[in-house]
Design a protein around this motif. Structure first.
Motif, short mmCIF file in Angstrom:
data_model
loop_
_atom_site.label_atom_id
_atom_site.label_comp_id
_atom_site.label_asym_id
_atom_site.label_seq_id
_atom_site.Cartn_x
_atom_site.Cartn_y
_atom_site.Cartn_z
N SER A 38 39.96 21.30 -25.54
CA SER A 38 40.49 22.04 -24.36
C SER A 38 39.72 22.12 -23.19
O SER A 38 38.58 21.95 -23.31
CB SER A 38 41.06 23.16 -25.05
N ASP A 39 40.41 22.57 -22.24
CA ASP A 39 39.52 22.86 -20.85
C ASP A 39 38.73 24.07 -21.18
O ASP A 39 38.95 24.93 -22.02
CB ASP A 39 40.45 22.72 -19.83
N PRO A 40 37.92 24.70 -20.30
CA PRO A 40 37.38 25.97 -20.31
C PRO A 40 38.31 27.07 -20.54
O PRO A 40 37.71 27.99 -21.04
CB PRO A 40 36.34 25.87 -18.97
N ASP A 41 39.30 26.82 -20.04
CA ASP A 41 40.27 28.10 -20.03
C ASP A 41 41.04 28.17 -21.53
O ASP A 41 41.59 28.99 -21.85
CB ASP A 41 41.29 27.91 -18.94
N LYS A 43 42.89 25.79 -22.71
CA LYS A 43 44.10 25.00 -22.49
C LYS A 43 44.11 23.52 -22.96
O LYS A 43 42.97 22.92 -22.53
CB LYS A 43 44.74 25.19 -21.15
N LYS A 84 50.04 22.63 -19.38
CA LYS A 84 49.16 22.75 -20.49
C LYS A 84 49.41 23.42 -21.66
O LYS A 84 50.31 24.29 -21.52
CB LYS A 84 47.62 23.17 -20.12
N ASP A 86 48.47 26.07 -24.95
CA ASP A 86 47.78 27.01 -25.53
C ASP A 86 47.67 26.74 -26.85
O ASP A 86 48.36 26.11 -27.37
CB ASP A 86 48.00 28.30 -25.12
#
Length: 114
Positions: A38-41, A43, A84, A86
């Protein structure tokens, strides 16, 4: 944790799982794979989710490509409002594919050894 560390080493580093059950370790593995992809958030890009299905979940997706329910599921993923996913959405996707897979039927047919 850096992405270059193997999942097994990442699992071993989680002290709470030292005496964890197989089910707890399985869910932790899914969470680590999601987090590493996932990305830094926190997602997951849709394309990355599809890639994980093909590379990390292929025994469950194999043979499903021609089934309309699987095609519908991937279409829903493409039409997902957000670009994206979660972790909750990803888990729902995995569970849905698991329930409809041919592999699950094979698992149910295995005799339990006691």
């Amino acid at each position: 944790m850096p992405k270059s560390i193997a999942i097994s080493k990442q699992l071993a580093s989680i002290k709470a799982l030292g005496k964890g059950s197989e089910l707890e370790k399985a869910i932790a593995t899914v969470a680590l794979i999601f987090r590493n992809s996932s990305d830094p958030d926190g997602k997951l890009e849709k394309a990355t989710a599809k890639n994980l299905l093909q590379t990390q979940f292929r025994n469950f997706t194999e043979g499903q490509e021609t089934k309309s329910t699987y095609k519908d599921l991937l279409s829903e993923l493409d039409e997902h409002v957000e670009s994206k996913l979660d972790f909750e959405d990803f888990m729902i996707l995995l569970i849905t594919i698991t329930v409809m897979s041919d592999l699950l039927q094979n698992i149910w047919n295995v005799k339990i050894m006691k």
